[in-house]
Write an enzyme that holds these catalytic residues in place. Structure first.
Site, short mmCIF file in Angstrom:
data_model
loop_
_atom_site.label_atom_id
_atom_site.label_comp_id
_atom_site.label_asym_id
_atom_site.label_seq_id
_atom_site.Cartn_x
_atom_site.Cartn_y
_atom_site.Cartn_z
N GLY A 53 0.83 -1.20 0.00
CA GLY A 53 0.00 0.00 0.00
C GLY A 53 0.86 1.25 0.00
N GLU A 54 0.40 2.28 -0.69
CA GLU A 54 1.17 3.52 -0.75
C GLU A 54 0.23 4.68 -0.96
OE1 GLU A 54 5.27 5.15 -2.91
OE2 GLU A 54 4.38 3.22 -3.49
N GLY A 55 0.50 5.79 -0.28
CA GLY A 55 -0.33 6.97 -0.42
C GLY A 55 0.39 8.19 0.10
N GLY A 58 2.36 7.67 3.45
CA GLY A 58 3.57 6.89 3.50
C GLY A 58 3.39 5.58 2.76
N VAL A 59 4.05 4.53 3.25
CA VAL A 59 4.07 3.24 2.57
C VAL A 59 3.78 2.13 3.57
CG1 VAL A 59 5.49 1.64 1.24
CG2 VAL A 59 5.75 4.09 0.88
N VAL A 60 3.01 1.12 3.15
CA VAL A 60 2.79 -0.07 3.96
C VAL A 60 3.50 -1.24 3.30
CG1 VAL A 60 1.10 -1.66 4.93
CG2 VAL A 60 0.59 0.79 4.84
N LYS A 75 4.31 0.10 8.58
CA LYS A 75 3.83 1.36 8.01
C LYS A 75 4.92 2.41 8.20
CE LYS A 75 0.14 4.81 8.17
NZ LYS A 75 -1.14 5.23 8.78
N ASP A 164 -11.27 9.07 9.65
CA ASP A 164 -11.06 8.70 8.25
C ASP A 164 -11.53 7.27 7.99
OD1 ASP A 164 -10.38 9.15 5.62
OD2 ASP A 164 -8.26 8.63 5.88
#
Length: 316
Positions: A53-55, A58-60, A75, A164
């Site tokens: 995952g990335e956004g 940051g990055v998972v 994370k 969120d």
């Protein structure tokens, strides 16, 4: 440092100031708190395997715990957000520990060479977003919502607001268990009437009317609105609100047409939806946050309790 220690330190400082810190840029931190040192664990204890995952946050990364062999999620927060953001996210998530539908935080570690800090989290799987946009039958939606609302009850009883909740932040385990994740926008609750630093955080289609209106003195009802949006999305497929609208356009649309939109949903889009389900959906999507269902109230609604009573009678 273990997440428990980070959370305990955050709670002690919040209690002393009688003002739990809201997640954000950390601009309200005192110089003393910035100089405070933390003995973090080592990122070398985890073998990084793959980015999952990335956004903007940051990055998972999927990783393997070298000591146990088990999978975890690392994370990595983008450096611009600072260590205060990591500390507060860890504290908020740790405060909600122990619920089967909330992703568990296991540790906070650092890379000695790069200085990067990671949250070590329970590894779950794909997000609910990956399983949308097709609709689901009411009985299945009821069980999914029961799980999510119970998780929200735990979050709110821990004096945390997630801020969120959306399909991307709901993970689905291999056994179909839903788990709320990503506390990067979460905050500890402030006293009633005391404003948060931000009027709107999170994602527009799941943002409450009070936040869209610029009200910074909101409460846990913002999470319940998001859950109402998710309930509608589970029943219909696509998101209920938002689209290409701006914040102002969405607020105007909700202000003028929310009742009509819910009625249309009930009569035209979901004509077979039970009256009880419609009551819960309308209660979660009440425009006035004071009239919106709390997590505890929602779980006591007949849509959940009558089904549970029937299931119990069948077992007996």
């Amino acid at each position: 440092m273990a997440a428990a220690s980070a959370a305990a330190g955050a709670r002690k400082r919040a209690a002393a100031a009688q003002d739990p810190t809201a997640c954000g840029s950390g601009s309200g931190s005192s110089p003393a708190s910035k100089r405070r040192r933390y003995a973090l664990g080592s990122a070398d204890d985890y073998e990084q395997l793959d980015v999952v995952g990335e956004g903007s946050f940051g990055v998972v990364i999927m990783a393997r715990d070298r000591r146990t062999g088990g999978k975890v999620a690392l994370k990595r927060i983008h450096g611009a957000q600072g260590f205060d953001a990591v500390r507060i996210e860890a504290a908020c998530q740790h405060a909600c520990r122990g619920h089967p539908s909330i992703v568990e935080i296991k540790n906070v570690v650092a890379d000695a060479k790069s200085g990067e800090v990671f949250l070590v989290l329970e590894f779950v799987g794909s997000s609910l977003r990956d399983e949308l946009p097709w609709s689901r039958p009411e009985d299945l939606v009821r069980e999914m919502m029961r799980t999510l609302i119970d998780a929200a009850k735990k979050i709110h009883s821990s004096r945390v607001i997630h801020r969120d909740i959306k399909p991307e932040n709901i993970l689905v385990s291999a056994f179909g268990v839903l788990k709320i994740c990503d506390f990067g926008s979460a905050t500890f609750m402030k006293p009633a009437g005391k404003p948060y630093d931000e009027c709107r955080v999170g994602t527009l289609p799941y943002t409450s009317p009070e936040q869209l209106a610029g009200n910074r003195c909101y409460g846990p009802a913002v999470d319940m609105w998001a859950l109402g949006c998710i309930m509608g999305e589970l029943l219909t497929g696509p998101p209920l609100f938002g689209g290409d609208m701006t914040e102002a356009e969405l607020l105007a649309d909700l202000s003028a047409q929310l009742g009509a939109l819910l009625q249309e949903l009930r009569l035209e889009v979901l004509p077979e939806l039970s009256p009880a389900a419609h009551e819960v959906l309308s209660g979660l999507l009440a425009f006035d946050p004071e009239k919106r269902l709390t997590a505890a109230e929602a779980l006591e609604h007949r849509w959940f309790t009558e089904t549970a009573s029937k299931a119990s009678s069948y077992c007996n």
